[in-house]
Design a protein around this motif. Sequence first.
Motif, PDB file in Angstrom:
ATOM      1  N   THR A  40      13.505  84.868  10.334  1.00  0.00           N
ATOM      2  CA  THR A  40      13.232  83.433  10.251  1.00  0.00           C
ATOM      3  C   THR A  40      14.255  82.693   9.408  1.00  0.00           C
ATOM      4  O   THR A  40      14.161  81.478   9.246  1.00  0.00           O
ATOM      5  CB  THR A  40      11.824  83.163   9.679  1.00  0.00           C
ATOM      6  N   GLU A  41      15.243  83.404   8.890  1.00  0.00           N
ATOM      7  CA  GLU A  41      16.265  82.767   8.073  1.00  0.00           C
ATOM      8  C   GLU A  41      17.196  81.933   8.954  1.00  0.00           C
ATOM      9  O   GLU A  41      17.671  82.390   9.979  1.00  0.00           O
ATOM     10  CB  GLU A  41      17.070  83.823   7.318  1.00  0.00           C
ATOM     11  N   GLN A  42      17.441  80.708   8.533  1.00  0.00           N
ATOM     12  CA  GLN A  42      18.340  79.808   9.275  1.00  0.00           C
ATOM     13  C   GLN A  42      19.279  79.142   8.287  1.00  0.00           C
ATOM     14  O   GLN A  42      18.836  78.583   7.290  1.00  0.00           O
ATOM     15  CB  GLN A  42      17.540  78.745  10.023  1.00  0.00           C
ATOM     16  N   ASP A  43      20.554  79.207   8.549  1.00  0.00           N
ATOM     17  CA  ASP A  43      21.567  78.594   7.705  1.00  0.00           C
ATOM     18  C   ASP A  43      21.447  79.034   6.248  1.00  0.00           C
ATOM     19  O   ASP A  43      21.599  78.236   5.332  1.00  0.00           O
ATOM     20  CB  ASP A  43      21.498  77.053   7.784  1.00  0.00           C
ATOM     21  N   GLY A  44      21.145  80.309   6.035  1.00  0.00           N
ATOM     22  CA  GLY A  44      21.069  80.845   4.680  1.00  0.00           C
ATOM     23  C   GLY A  44      19.782  80.520   3.961  1.00  0.00           C
ATOM     24  O   GLY A  44      19.608  80.885   2.801  1.00  0.00           O
ATOM     25  N   GLU A  45      18.873  79.807   4.599  1.00  0.00           N
ATOM     26  CA  GLU A  45      17.602  79.456   3.974  1.00  0.00           C
ATOM     27  C   GLU A  45      16.451  80.007   4.810  1.00  0.00           C
ATOM     28  O   GLU A  45      16.493  79.985   6.032  1.00  0.00           O
ATOM     29  CB  GLU A  45      17.446  77.939   3.886  1.00  0.00           C
ATOM     30  N   ILE A  46      15.442  80.461   4.120  1.00  0.00           N
ATOM     31  CA  ILE A  46      14.253  80.936   4.823  1.00  0.00           C
ATOM     32  C   ILE A  46      13.344  79.735   5.027  1.00  0.00           C
ATOM     33  O   ILE A  46      13.017  79.023   4.088  1.00  0.00           O
ATOM     34  CB  ILE A  46      13.539  82.039   4.026  1.00  0.00           C
ATOM     35  N   ARG A  47      12.986  79.519   6.248  1.00  0.00           N
ATOM     36  CA  ARG A  47      12.137  78.381   6.586  1.00  0.00           C
ATOM     37  C   ARG A  47      10.746  78.888   6.937  1.00  0.00           C
ATOM     38  O   ARG A  47      10.608  79.803   7.746  1.00  0.00           O
ATOM     39  CB  ARG A  47      12.722  77.631   7.770  1.00  0.00           C
ATOM     40  N   ALA A  48       9.774  78.270   6.341  1.00  0.00           N
ATOM     41  CA  ALA A  48       8.392  78.647   6.625  1.00  0.00           C
ATOM     42  C   ALA A  48       8.024  78.128   8.009  1.00  0.00           C
ATOM     43  O   ALA A  48       8.249  76.972   8.325  1.00  0.00           O
ATOM     44  CB  ALA A  48       7.453  78.076   5.587  1.00  0.00           C
ATOM     45  N   THR A  49       7.488  79.021   8.829  1.00  0.00           N
ATOM     46  CA  THR A  49       7.033  78.629  10.141  1.00  0.00           C
ATOM     47  C   THR A  49       5.636  79.190  10.365  1.00  0.00           C
ATOM     48  O   THR A  49       5.293  80.244   9.823  1.00  0.00           O
ATOM     49  CB  THR A  49       7.965  79.150  11.258  1.00  0.00           C
ATOM     50  N   ASP A  50       4.847  78.474  11.119  1.00  0.00           N
ATOM     51  CA  ASP A  50       3.499  78.952  11.430  1.00  0.00           C
ATOM     52  C   ASP A  50       3.587  80.088  12.434  1.00  0.00           C
ATOM     53  O   ASP A  50       4.412  80.066  13.341  1.00  0.00           O
ATOM     54  CB  ASP A  50       2.652  77.831  12.017  1.00  0.00           C
ATOM     55  N   PHE A  51       2.712  81.050  12.267  1.00  0.00           N
ATOM     56  CA  PHE A  51       2.636  82.162  13.199  1.00  0.00           C
ATOM     57  C   PHE A  51       1.517  81.860  14.188  1.00  0.00           C
ATOM     58  O   PHE A  51       0.397  81.581  13.815  1.00  0.00           O
ATOM     59  CB  PHE A  51       2.342  83.473  12.468  1.00  0.00           C
ATOM     60  N   HIS A  52       1.845  81.891  15.449  1.00  0.00           N
ATOM     61  CA  HIS A  52       0.843  81.654  16.495  1.00  0.00           C
ATOM     62  C   HIS A  52       0.673  82.928  17.280  1.00  0.00           C
ATOM     63  O   HIS A  52       1.627  83.450  17.855  1.00  0.00           O
ATOM     64  CB  HIS A  52       1.291  80.522  17.431  1.00  0.00           C
ATOM     65  N   ASP A  53      -0.543  83.422  17.304  1.00  0.00           N
ATOM     66  CA  ASP A  53      -0.852  84.635  18.065  1.00  0.00           C
ATOM     67  C   ASP A  53      -1.195  84.224  19.482  1.00  0.00           C
ATOM     68  O   ASP A  53      -2.242  83.649  19.748  1.00  0.00           O
ATOM     69  CB  ASP A  53      -2.009  85.383  17.431  1.00  0.00           C
ATOM     70  N   ASP A  54      -0.300  84.508  20.425  1.00  0.00           N
ATOM     71  CA  ASP A  54      -0.476  84.115  21.813  1.00  0.00           C
ATOM     72  C   ASP A  54      -1.489  84.971  22.561  1.00  0.00           C
ATOM     73  O   ASP A  54      -1.779  84.724  23.715  1.00  0.00           O
ATOM     74  CB  ASP A  54       0.857  84.173  22.554  1.00  0.00           C
ATOM     75  N   GLN A  55      -2.006  86.009  21.903  1.00  0.00           N
ATOM     76  CA  GLN A  55      -2.933  86.909  22.576  1.00  0.00           C
ATOM     77  C   GLN A  55      -4.366  86.399  22.562  1.00  0.00           C
ATOM     78  O   GLN A  55      -5.245  87.015  23.105  1.00  0.00           O
ATOM     79  CB  GLN A  55      -2.880  88.292  21.930  1.00  0.00           C
ATOM     80  N   GLU A  56      -4.628  85.281  21.913  1.00  0.00           N
ATOM     81  CA  GLU A  56      -5.999  84.757  21.850  1.00  0.00           C
ATOM     82  C   GLU A  56      -6.425  84.196  23.167  1.00  0.00           C
ATOM     83  O   GLU A  56      -5.764  83.676  23.951  1.00  0.00           O
ATOM     84  CB  GLU A  56      -6.103  83.683  20.764  1.00  0.00           C
ATOM     85  N   ALA A  75       7.992  95.062   6.663  1.00  0.00           N
ATOM     86  CA  ALA A  75       7.708  94.105   7.739  1.00  0.00           C
ATOM     87  C   ALA A  75       7.929  92.679   7.249  1.00  0.00           C
ATOM     88  O   ALA A  75       8.490  91.849   7.970  1.00  0.00           O
ATOM     89  CB  ALA A  75       6.278  94.287   8.236  1.00  0.00           C
ATOM     90  N   GLU A  76       7.510  92.399   6.030  1.00  0.00           N
ATOM     91  CA  GLU A  76       7.706  91.059   5.471  1.00  0.00           C
ATOM     92  C   GLU A  76       9.187  90.734   5.342  1.00  0.00           C
ATOM     93  O   GLU A  76       9.630  89.628   5.682  1.00  0.00           O
ATOM     94  CB  GLU A  76       7.033  90.962   4.109  1.00  0.00           C
ATOM     95  N   GLN A  77       9.975  91.700   4.877  1.00  0.00           N
ATOM     96  CA  GLN A  77      11.413  91.487   4.752  1.00  0.00           C
ATOM     97  C   GLN A  77      12.047  91.240   6.115  1.00  0.00           C
ATOM     98  O   GLN A  77      12.923  90.387   6.264  1.00  0.00           O
ATOM     99  CB  GLN A  77      12.070  92.683   4.067  1.00  0.00           C
ATOM    100  N   LYS A  78      11.605  91.980   7.114  1.00  0.00           N
ATOM    101  CA  LYS A  78      12.144  91.813   8.462  1.00  0.00           C
ATOM    102  C   LYS A  78      11.816  90.423   9.003  1.00  0.00           C
ATOM    103  O   LYS A  78      12.676  89.759   9.597  1.00  0.00           O
ATOM    104  CB  LYS A  78      11.579  92.893   9.382  1.00  0.00           C
ATOM    105  N   VAL A  79      10.592  89.972   8.771  1.00  0.00           N
ATOM    106  CA  VAL A  79      10.199  88.641   9.219  1.00  0.00           C
ATOM    107  C   VAL A  79      11.045  87.587   8.519  1.00  0.00           C
ATOM    108  O   VAL A  79      11.501  86.627   9.142  1.00  0.00           O
ATOM    109  CB  VAL A  79       8.694  88.398   8.968  1.00  0.00           C
ATOM    110  N   GLN A  80      11.282  87.765   7.226  1.00  0.00           N
ATOM    111  CA  GLN A  80      12.112  86.812   6.495  1.00  0.00           C
ATOM    112  C   GLN A  80      13.522  86.764   7.061  1.00  0.00           C
ATOM    113  O   GLN A  80      14.094  85.694   7.222  1.00  0.00           O
ATOM    114  CB  GLN A  80      12.151  87.151   5.006  1.00  0.00           C
ATOM    115  N   LEU A  81      14.083  87.920   7.383  1.00  0.00           N
ATOM    116  CA  LEU A  81      15.424  87.950   7.976  1.00  0.00           C
ATOM    117  C   LEU A  81      15.442  87.253   9.324  1.00  0.00           C
ATOM    118  O   LEU A  81      16.383  86.530   9.647  1.00  0.00           O
ATOM    119  CB  LEU A  81      15.908  89.393   8.132  1.00  0.00           C
TER     120      LEU A  81
END
Length: 78
Positions: free
Chosen positions: A62-78, A54-60
């Motif tokens: 969120t990858e942009q222009d060959g770089e993985i960019r850290a993004t905040d995860f927002h749970d919309d179900q709250e 799952a972590e690898q899939k998320v990294q793929l």
Amino acid sequence: MAAKSAPDFEHSLQQLEGLVEQLEQGDLPIEDALKAFEQGVKLTRECQTILQQAEQKVQLLTEQDGEIRATDFHDDQE
């Protein structure tokens, strides 16, 4: 014959929790306790594998222009 489906994280975790409860009670015969421990190790490895995939899939995803960019995860179900 149908192919074996991939392990389900929630199901594996639930089984693992049940084994831990049994082992914590301390009333299993040693042979049964060892079998439960072995099963627990197997389930732990399955859960770790699922989480790593799952972590690898998320990294793929969120990858942009060959770089993985850290993004905040927002749970919309709250």
